[in-house]
Design an enzyme around this catalytic site. Sequence first.
Site, short mmCIF file in Angstrom:
data_model
loop_
_atom_site.label_atom_id
_atom_site.label_comp_id
_atom_site.label_asym_id
_atom_site.label_seq_id
_atom_site.Cartn_x
_atom_site.Cartn_y
_atom_site.Cartn_z
N ILE A 238 2.39 139.48 8.04
CA ILE A 238 0.89 138.89 8.06
C ILE A 238 0.27 138.55 9.34
CG2 ILE A 238 -0.81 137.22 7.53
CD1 ILE A 238 0.20 138.99 5.14
N LYS A 239 -0.62 139.46 9.93
CA LYS A 239 -1.44 139.12 10.96
C LYS A 239 -2.80 138.09 10.58
CE LYS A 239 -4.33 140.74 14.98
NZ LYS A 239 -5.11 141.70 15.48
N GLN A 240 -2.57 136.97 11.28
CA GLN A 240 -3.69 136.08 11.02
C GLN A 240 -4.28 135.47 12.27
OE1 GLN A 240 -6.59 135.08 9.55
NE2 GLN A 240 -5.48 134.95 7.72
#
Length: 352
Positions: A238-240
């Site tokens: 996940i990129k956040q």
Amino acid sequence: MASKHILELLGDKAEFLLNHVSTTVPKIDLHLPSPTHVDDIWIASNRNNQVLRSLQNLLNHGRLAGTGYCSIFPVDQGIEHSAGSAFAPNPIYFDPENIIRLAFEGGCNAVASTFGVLGIMSRKYAHKIPFIVKINHNEFLSMPNRYDQTLFGTVKSAWDMGAVGIGATIYWGSAESARQLKEIAEAFQLAHELGLCTILWCYTRNNGFKVDGVDYHTSADLTGQANHLGVTLQADIIKQKLPTNNGGYLATKHGKTHKLVYEKLTSDHPIDLTRYQVLNCYSGRVGLINSGGESKGQSDLQEAVATAVINKRAGGMGLILGRKAFQRPFAEGVQFLNLIQDVYLDESITIA
């Protein structure tokens, strides 16, 4: 103690970030990055052997190889913001080869970019550095500007060029999010069938997330839920964005939350806010990488190092950083990426 250079860059933030002891979610309750990440997490999953090999390939490349952490160099700004706004400060990056060279010479685990950038150089570089093909984008040439993600190519095309994975964005909370969810769920399923790993840019997007002059697009509770939706789509990473505040649900008064999110699972400290993002990634089973953010000039290096420290100490897997590196001379960009990686190589910087 962290290296002298890292301490100098953190300046008056050093003690605040390096000595924080988290009292929210105990680190023992999290699945933390490790050299055996694929064996520990993914062998028990429904990912096939080819996906496991792709994930291991990603984690075994560059200066962070074998640590469980990753440094990804992303450049999709030529579409997302316009090539002129992205590359005018350093026009060599209009040439796709320089994008890939910077990731390679900067010791990154992978380069994430568009079908065009990676496709035009794929025969020369796909076997030298892992490719992550970003399959959808928000283009800003249409009038009026709109905030939507549109597919720019197929998963099969990414596989054909030798990529190890695909990346995609969903604007959670937007009017178009239901369509994006369906498109990316189907794309991720096909990617896994073909043996590619998947990375989801889990961004929130709705004018209603701005309340009384406060922007909650990067609140820990809303971004945490975006992450939880992302891992439900079977994203492998996940990129956040780094959280900047909390209480988005409380301010917007939509959806559902619980008082313990704010009383027990989070605090005002950025490491604890980021840990809540990690918690929503199935307690860290799915790695969280935070973005480096826009380039602001002289403060870039300090901000990027601080972000890396926060991500690492929260239990995250690494950083995905582009503009801060490519909007400066090539050699400086390499040094910039290396210094961020040094945070993850520094064993004295531990999980909070």
